[in-house]
Motif scaffolding. Sequence first.
Motif, PDB file in Angstrom:
ATOM      1  N   ALA A 214      43.174  43.500 -65.564  1.00 56.16           N
ATOM      2  CA  ALA A 214      44.539  43.135 -65.146  1.00 56.16           C
ATOM      3  C   ALA A 214      45.024  44.076 -64.042  1.00 56.16           C
ATOM      4  CB  ALA A 214      45.481  43.186 -66.346  1.00 56.16           C
ATOM      5  N   LEU A 215      44.705  45.357 -64.177  1.00 53.46           N
ATOM      6  CA  LEU A 215      45.136  46.328 -63.158  1.00 53.46           C
ATOM      7  C   LEU A 215      44.449  46.036 -61.822  1.00 53.46           C
ATOM      8  CD1 LEU A 215      46.607  48.879 -62.236  1.00 53.46           C
ATOM      9  CD2 LEU A 215      44.805  50.263 -63.279  1.00 53.46           C
ATOM     10  N   GLU A 216      43.155  45.777 -61.886  1.00 52.77           N
ATOM     11  CA  GLU A 216      42.402  45.519 -60.653  1.00 52.77           C
ATOM     12  C   GLU A 216      42.926  44.253 -59.950  1.00 52.77           C
ATOM     13  OE1 GLU A 216      38.184  45.310 -61.288  1.00 52.77           O
ATOM     14  OE2 GLU A 216      37.847  44.762 -59.188  1.00 52.77           O
ATOM     15  N   LEU A 217      43.139  43.227 -60.764  1.00 50.53           N
ATOM     16  CA  LEU A 217      43.639  41.966 -60.202  1.00 50.53           C
ATOM     17  C   LEU A 217      44.995  42.185 -59.524  1.00 50.53           C
ATOM     18  CD1 LEU A 217      42.821  38.896 -60.346  1.00 50.53           C
ATOM     19  CD2 LEU A 217      44.503  38.713 -62.191  1.00 50.53           C
ATOM     20  N   PHE A 218      45.845  42.938 -60.193  1.00 53.34           N
ATOM     21  CA  PHE A 218      47.180  43.177 -59.631  1.00 53.34           C
ATOM     22  C   PHE A 218      47.087  43.948 -58.309  1.00 53.34           C
ATOM     23  CE2 PHE A 218      50.824  46.084 -59.198  1.00 53.34           C
ATOM     24  CZ  PHE A 218      51.793  45.136 -58.910  1.00 53.34           C
ATOM     25  N   ASN A 220      44.618  44.209 -56.228  1.00 52.84           N
ATOM     26  CA  ASN A 220      43.985  43.428 -55.159  1.00 52.84           C
ATOM     27  C   ASN A 220      44.847  42.266 -54.673  1.00 52.84           C
ATOM     28  OD1 ASN A 220      41.785  45.064 -55.273  1.00 52.84           O
ATOM     29  ND2 ASN A 220      40.598  43.710 -56.612  1.00 52.84           N
ATOM     30  N   ASP A 221      45.525  41.599 -55.621  1.00 51.92           N
ATOM     31  CA  ASP A 221      46.185  40.340 -55.238  1.00 51.92           C
ATOM     32  C   ASP A 221      47.699  40.424 -55.089  1.00 51.92           C
ATOM     33  OD1 ASP A 221      43.673  39.407 -55.526  1.00 51.92           O
ATOM     34  OD2 ASP A 221      44.088  38.005 -57.159  1.00 51.92           O
ATOM     35  N   SER A 222      48.355  41.319 -55.812  1.00 50.18           N
ATOM     36  CA  SER A 222      49.815  41.197 -55.887  1.00 50.18           C
ATOM     37  C   SER A 222      50.605  42.448 -55.509  1.00 50.18           C
ATOM     38  CB  SER A 222      50.234  40.790 -57.306  1.00 50.18           C
ATOM     39  OG  SER A 222      49.498  39.692 -57.744  1.00 50.18           O
ATOM     40  N   PHE A 223      49.946  43.601 -55.485  1.00 43.79           N
ATOM     41  CA  PHE A 223      50.700  44.843 -55.281  1.00 43.79           C
ATOM     42  C   PHE A 223      51.453  44.834 -53.949  1.00 43.79           C
ATOM     43  CE2 PHE A 223      50.444  49.417 -53.762  1.00 43.79           C
ATOM     44  CZ  PHE A 223      51.611  49.797 -54.408  1.00 43.79           C
ATOM     45  N   LYS A 236      52.758  34.871 -59.946  1.00 38.98           N
ATOM     46  CA  LYS A 236      52.086  35.989 -60.642  1.00 38.98           C
ATOM     47  C   LYS A 236      52.443  37.271 -59.892  1.00 38.98           C
ATOM     48  CE  LYS A 236      49.314  34.205 -63.865  1.00 38.98           C
ATOM     49  NZ  LYS A 236      48.286  33.354 -64.213  1.00 38.98           N
ATOM     50  N   GLY A 237      53.733  37.493 -59.703  1.00 34.65           N
ATOM     51  CA  GLY A 237      54.193  38.596 -58.853  1.00 34.65           C
ATOM     52  C   GLY A 237      54.176  39.956 -59.524  1.00 34.65           C
ATOM     53  N   THR A 238      54.117  39.972 -60.856  1.00 37.47           N
ATOM     54  CA  THR A 238      54.137  41.273 -61.550  1.00 37.47           C
ATOM     55  C   THR A 238      52.774  41.519 -62.207  1.00 37.47           C
ATOM     56  OG1 THR A 238      54.907  40.447 -63.683  1.00 37.47           O
ATOM     57  CG2 THR A 238      56.605  40.938 -62.037  1.00 37.47           C
ATOM     58  N   SER A 239      52.586  42.721 -62.718  1.00 32.02           N
ATOM     59  CA  SER A 239      51.237  43.122 -63.155  1.00 32.02           C
ATOM     60  C   SER A 239      50.864  42.651 -64.564  1.00 32.02           C
ATOM     61  CB  SER A 239      51.114  44.643 -63.121  1.00 32.02           C
ATOM     62  OG  SER A 239      51.954  45.220 -64.101  1.00 32.02           O
ATOM     63  N   SER A 262      44.130  52.664 -53.645  1.00 28.76           N
ATOM     64  CA  SER A 262      44.131  51.308 -53.080  1.00 28.76           C
ATOM     65  C   SER A 262      44.252  51.311 -51.556  1.00 28.76           C
ATOM     66  CB  SER A 262      45.300  50.518 -53.666  1.00 28.76           C
ATOM     67  OG  SER A 262      46.509  51.098 -53.192  1.00 28.76           O
ATOM     68  N   GLY A 263      44.586  52.472 -50.995  1.00 31.81           N
ATOM     69  CA  GLY A 263      44.707  52.532 -49.538  1.00 31.81           C
ATOM     70  C   GLY A 263      46.108  52.158 -49.061  1.00 31.81           C
ATOM     71  N   HIS A 264      47.029  51.852 -49.989  1.00 33.44           N
ATOM     72  CA  HIS A 264      48.402  51.547 -49.577  1.00 33.44           C
ATOM     73  C   HIS A 264      49.116  52.868 -49.304  1.00 33.44           C
ATOM     74  CE1 HIS A 264      48.060  47.330 -50.676  1.00 33.44           C
ATOM     75  NE2 HIS A 264      47.356  47.746 -51.707  1.00 33.44           N
ATOM     76  N   THR A 265      49.604  53.025 -48.073  1.00 34.92           N
ATOM     77  CA  THR A 265      50.122  54.342 -47.692  1.00 34.92           C
ATOM     78  C   THR A 265      51.414  54.713 -48.422  1.00 34.92           C
ATOM     79  OG1 THR A 265      50.848  53.156 -45.759  1.00 34.92           O
ATOM     80  CG2 THR A 265      49.083  54.765 -45.418  1.00 34.92           C
TER      81      THR A 265
END
Length: 465
Positions: A214-218, A220-223, A236-239, A262-265
């Motif tokens: 669930a964490l990985e999916l979030f 990759n797809d929604s964070f 599916k906007g939340t984790s 995740s590379g998100h600054t």
Amino acid sequence: MSTNDQTIIVWFRTDLRIQDNPALFEAAKEGRIIPVFIWSPEEEDMSPGAATRWWLHHSIKSLTESLEKLGTTLTLRTGESIKNLKKLAEDTGATGVYWNRRYEPMIRKRDDEIACQLRQAGLTVKTFKASLLSEPEEIENQSGLPFKVFTPFWKHCLKKLNASTPLPAPQKVKPPKVSLRTTELSELNLKPEQDWGHSMNEVWTPGEPGAASALELFINDSFNEYAQNRNFPNTKGTSRLSPHLRFGEVSPRQIKHSLMQSGHTHWKESHYLSEIGWREFGYHLLYHFPHTVREPLRPQFNRFPWRENSPQLRSWQKGQTGYPLVDAGMRELWATGWMHNRVRMVVASFLVKHLLIHWRHGADWFWDTLVDADLASNTQGWQWTAGSGADAAPYFRIFNPTTQAIKFDPEGDYIRKWVPELRHVSAPDIFEPSKVDRGQNYPSPIVNHSDARDRALKAYEKTKA
Ligand SMILES: Cc1cc2nc3c(=O)[nH]c(=O)nc-3n(C[C@H](O)[C@H](O)[C@H](O)COP(=O)(O)OP(=O)(O)OC[C@H]3O[C@@H](n4cnc5c(N)ncnc54)[C@H](O)[C@@H]3O)c2cc1C
């Protein structure tokens, strides 16, 4: 000095994972370990509800499998924790008991007593931080007092956020020298009697591997779009990590680390991390103001004229209020054990403001039906909604369930999904209770919005007297 041949009991509680589990990690260094889970609902502040029991059943099963892969077996016991721990130590020659800390008022008291008794019996007791980024005692305001407002609390926590990385699972653990009797999981009777688990099985994968997916999916797809999508219940906007966090199948440190990696600054300033912060704030409040589980934090709310109305409470619980968004939320909760945060706020507000029914009734229903039912977050969520808690929504701000639906379920898809009687109704008619075609047994609104609003504002005046 460790001889590396000691036997240590690892007491699993709300930390049902082998990764980033400090008690397990440290115990494994000492030699042999005895992992144990003790089912003792009467020792909890509130006995676990039906949905969390269902989750617990599956989570224990998953933990058992993970521990078996490491080379050991989870021992299950029921009854008084202290008696079980002492007996286990006697039977196995264990020299220590390690566990990860919990923060609920009765549990803290119990754990202190247990630590004291075990130490008196000559055992080493070690406890660890594992389920929060900052423990309640670590955080205080400039006057040395607990925070009561979220923003300064979270700013302070962020300053203290350290770069520690999650611990790996032990490579292999040595089982005890003696073989141990274990209670069968089925003997704990955690699965519900009604066929309720069936619909939950379709939605959830309890256990550490399910949490990791669930964490990985979030991430990759929604964070990236979390801030924009988090309020829309049909996306599916939340984790959906809340039940995994509740049972400690994932730690907040692992989540923080995944965000970093995740590379998100801007992960540190992200809206998502601040929601993890609300969880931390809930624990901070519960720890410092334990009476708020049942009583308002703001004493003036003791004067609030709550109404007792069992038929209306029942209509709310069953999703039969005649307000489509409220009913959709309550039915999603019943079917899946979870409800989207935006909808939780709307249904909770409806109960305490439109129906003037005490938030404790709502908190009790959530406690029984949520898979993520958590004493800190649930108490905080209800006190926030009722306006009686710390940094709470002001009571006079009354959600209109119809405009909330128009804003956050603009096509009516969420409503149609959970309220089948309205599947034939399209937007915008679906939002307006008075316009909805009731030919399919959908109930009339149990209260009129503007009358209920006026009544709620009058009731609120009593808190100012
Ligand atoms: C009346 C009411 C009761 C609630 N009861 C609970 C409860 O018993 N258990 C529970 O975990 N949450 C509770 N919440 C908070 C929130 O609704 C859920 O945490 C969230 O909906 C879980 O979905 P998610 O994992 O997809 O959240 P995300 O949006 O993905 O957030 C990530 C994590 O942050 C935490 N979080 C997010 N929002 C909040 C919040 N407002 N307060 C505290 N933590 C938050 C949760 O651990 C969540 O898993 C309640 C909210 C309200 C209004």
